[in-house]
Design a protein around this motif. Structure first.
Motif, PDB file in Angstrom:
ATOM      1  N   SER A   2       1.005  -1.299  -0.501  1.00 57.91           N
ATOM      2  CA  SER A   2       0.088  -0.174  -0.092  1.00 57.91           C
ATOM      3  C   SER A   2       0.462   1.156   0.088  1.00 57.91           C
ATOM      4  CB  SER A   2      -0.531   0.286   1.201  1.00 57.91           C
ATOM      5  OG  SER A   2       0.112   0.077   2.591  1.00 57.91           O
ATOM      6  N   ASN A   4       0.228   5.185   1.181  1.00 59.43           N
ATOM      7  CA  ASN A   4      -0.099   6.226   1.877  1.00 59.43           C
ATOM      8  C   ASN A   4       0.700   7.817   1.806  1.00 59.43           C
ATOM      9  OD1 ASN A   4      -1.712   8.446   3.071  1.00 59.43           O
ATOM     10  ND2 ASN A   4      -1.208   7.362   5.280  1.00 59.43           N
ATOM     11  N   ASP A 189     -17.793   6.886  -0.640  1.00 55.45           N
ATOM     12  CA  ASP A 189     -16.172   6.722  -0.801  1.00 55.45           C
ATOM     13  C   ASP A 189     -15.009   7.898  -1.679  1.00 55.45           C
ATOM     14  OD1 ASP A 189     -13.692   4.787  -1.244  1.00 55.45           O
ATOM     15  OD2 ASP A 189     -15.158   3.940  -1.099  1.00 55.45           O
ATOM     16  N   PRO A 190     -13.674   7.662  -0.530  1.00 52.82           N
ATOM     17  CA  PRO A 190     -12.885   8.891  -1.309  1.00 52.82           C
ATOM     18  C   PRO A 190     -12.693   8.487  -2.456  1.00 52.82           C
ATOM     19  CG  PRO A 190     -12.700   7.510   1.302  1.00 52.82           C
ATOM     20  CD  PRO A 190     -13.087   7.176   0.239  1.00 52.82           C
ATOM     21  N   GLU A 308      -6.930  13.218   6.246  1.00 52.60           N
ATOM     22  CA  GLU A 308      -7.492  11.482   6.285  1.00 52.60           C
ATOM     23  C   GLU A 308      -9.083  11.179   5.599  1.00 52.60           C
ATOM     24  OE1 GLU A 308      -3.332  11.136   7.962  1.00 52.60           O
ATOM     25  OE2 GLU A 308      -4.894  12.463   7.602  1.00 52.60           O
ATOM     26  N   GLU A 309      -9.410  12.409   6.906  1.00 60.64           N
ATOM     27  CA  GLU A 309     -10.991  12.544   7.470  1.00 60.64           C
ATOM     28  C   GLU A 309     -11.846  12.532   5.416  1.00 60.64           C
ATOM     29  OE1 GLU A 309     -12.693  14.668  10.326  1.00 60.64           O
ATOM     30  OE2 GLU A 309     -10.823  14.693  11.241  1.00 60.64           O
ATOM     31  N   GLY A 312      -8.649   9.646   2.813  1.00 61.05           N
ATOM     32  CA  GLY A 312      -7.974   8.115   3.034  1.00 61.05           C
ATOM     33  C   GLY A 312      -6.985   8.053   3.449  1.00 61.05           C
ATOM     34  N   ARG A 313      -6.455   7.052   3.947  1.00 56.66           N
ATOM     35  CA  ARG A 313      -5.619   6.576   4.473  1.00 56.66           C
ATOM     36  C   ARG A 313      -4.065   6.127   2.554  1.00 56.66           C
ATOM     37  NH1 ARG A 313      -3.704   7.873   9.086  1.00 56.66           N
ATOM     38  NH2 ARG A 313      -5.102   7.983  10.901  1.00 56.66           N
ATOM     39  N   GLU A 314      -4.653   5.308   2.385  1.00 46.55           N
ATOM     40  CA  GLU A 314      -4.308   4.567   0.745  1.00 46.55           C
ATOM     41  C   GLU A 314      -4.441   4.872  -0.110  1.00 46.55           C
ATOM     42  OE1 GLU A 314      -4.309   0.527   2.144  1.00 46.55           O
ATOM     43  OE2 GLU A 314      -2.726   0.677   3.303  1.00 46.55           O
TER      44      GLU A 314
END
Length: 400
Positions: A2, A4, A189-190, A308-309, A312-314
């Motif tokens: 992954s 990020n 969804d991001p 991240e809010e 997302g993170r990845e």
């Protein structure tokens, strides 16, 4: 593994300004390049232009001088990136060759996004649009053979089929029916946010391109076709920009823009076969990682939230340019006769649609239809590139 981008450090901003020599990139060879290399260049040019225009709009609505300076510093580098990306296109390519490549981008980028989009309402928006871009490719391919006596196959190389989609004459709708419902920023969804921004940016650049290059032709039929399809691209920008939640703060939008650039440069770097172009994608990714860090800091200071809010993170799975022939054929067989009504879709030509058609055409044939008649007069046929199987029989309404 992954990736990020929010945890990565890129090139410091004060080291990102390039010299004239560094900006003087070598263009691709139009006769030998992978068609999708050209598509990636065109797509990233649109993304960079959207980033620049968004930054200018944010600055015009921002009273904080230090934030405006921060935006200006990043925006100057974005402008250099845009020049480097767009200048990868070769000067020897004609406007129509580049136009056909633009429409190949629109078809295969939008089809891929439609396939990967998790929100059914957004999926339908992309499916609806791709059948119109598909027909634009077909019309321009016929114009290309008429004017330059060359075939679009030399450009798309069989990766994208050239045949009728939803007929261009039926793309002209009442402007009120081009506005869609937006996604919900708190629940989307991001990847849906990235998809919407990507397709909006690509269509916006196509709109801008046609607005500027259309008058460069002397042939009346070419000038007229660019006018017609250019107006439809305006409709498409309205269609796609309305998918974005207008409740997003400027800081959210800034983070999504920078994150999307990281996502796309990373995606294109992963699949690029041309080592010189791949080096540009890699360099720009390392620049964008720093732009994203700056945007995240601005969000924390001014919006009190973590990036991240929002994103997302990845990074999602890489966005891929690849053939979508079977997917488009399925849409041709099932959605050819759709039009829009309000924020939804219908199969009937309703009153607002028919009134717009009558007002615009005023008893005349639109340029997209006259291109086909002229092509048949010249060659006794129309230009098509069908690479496998049979094209599904069009409905009566779809006949040009």
């Amino acid at each position: 593994m992954s990736f990020n981008p929010l945890e990565q450090r890129g090139i410091p901003l004060d080291r990102q300004v390039r010299t004239w020599r560094e900006l003087d990139v070598a263009p691709i060879d139009p006769d030998r390049c992978d068609p999708y290399t050209r598509c990636r260049i065109i797509a990233m040019n649109g993304i960079e232009i959207e980033a620049i225009l968004f930054s200018h709009q944010m600055a015009r609505h921002c009273p904080d001088l230090e934030v405006k300076r921060e935006l200006a510093r990043t925006r100057y580098v974005e402008a250099q990136q845009q020049k480097a990306v767009n200048w990868l296109l070769p000067g020897v390519a004609s406007v129509l060759e580049t136009t056909i490549a633009y429409e190949q981008v629109a078809v295969d980028l939008t089809a891929w996004v439609a396939r990967m989009e998790p929100d059914p309402y957004l999926t339908q928006a992309y499916q609806f649009g791709v059948l119109e871009d598909f027909d634009h490719l077909y019309r321009y391919a016929n114009l290309y053979e008429m004017i330059e006596h060359r075939k679009a196959e030399e450009i798309v190389q069989g990766l994208t089929e050239v045949m009728p989609g939803r007929p261009t004459e039926y793309h002209h709708r009442n402007p009120a029916d081009n506005v869609r419902e937006p996604y919900d920023r708190t629940r989307a969804d991001p990847i849906s946010k990235l998809h919407a921004l990507t397709i909006m940016a690509a269509e916006q650049q196509t709109m801008n391109f046609y607005m500027n290059v259309g008058p460069q032709y002397m042939e009346p039929i070419a000038r007229q076709l660019y006018q017609e399809i250019g107006l439809i691209e305006e409709e498409h920008v309205t269609h796609y920009e309305s998918l974005v939640d207008p409740g997003e703060t400027w800081w959210e939008r800034l983070v999504v823009h920078e994150y999307n650039e990281c996502y796309l440069y990373h995606s294109f770097m992963e699949q690029e076969p041309d080592p010189k172009v791949k080096a540009v994608w890699e360099l720009h990714l390392n620049m964008e990682l720093e732009h994203l860090r700056i945007a995240g800091d601005l969000m924390r200071r001014n919006d009190g939230r973590e990036p991240e809010e929002v994103v997302g993170r990845e990074l999602p799975n890489v966005l891929t340019f690849e053939p979508n022939k079977q997917y488009v054929r399925e849409l041709l067989a099932t959605q050819m006769d759709l039009t829009t009504l309000g924020t939804g879709y219908v199969r009937e030509a309703h009153e607002r649609f028919e009134a717009m058609q009558a007002q615009l055409n005023n008893g005349d044939q639109p340029p997209s239809k006259r291109v086909m008649a002229r092509h048949r007069e010249m060659f006794g046929r129309e230009y098509r590139l069908e690479t496998e199987g049979e094209h599904p029989a069009p409905s009566q309404r779809s006949r040009d």
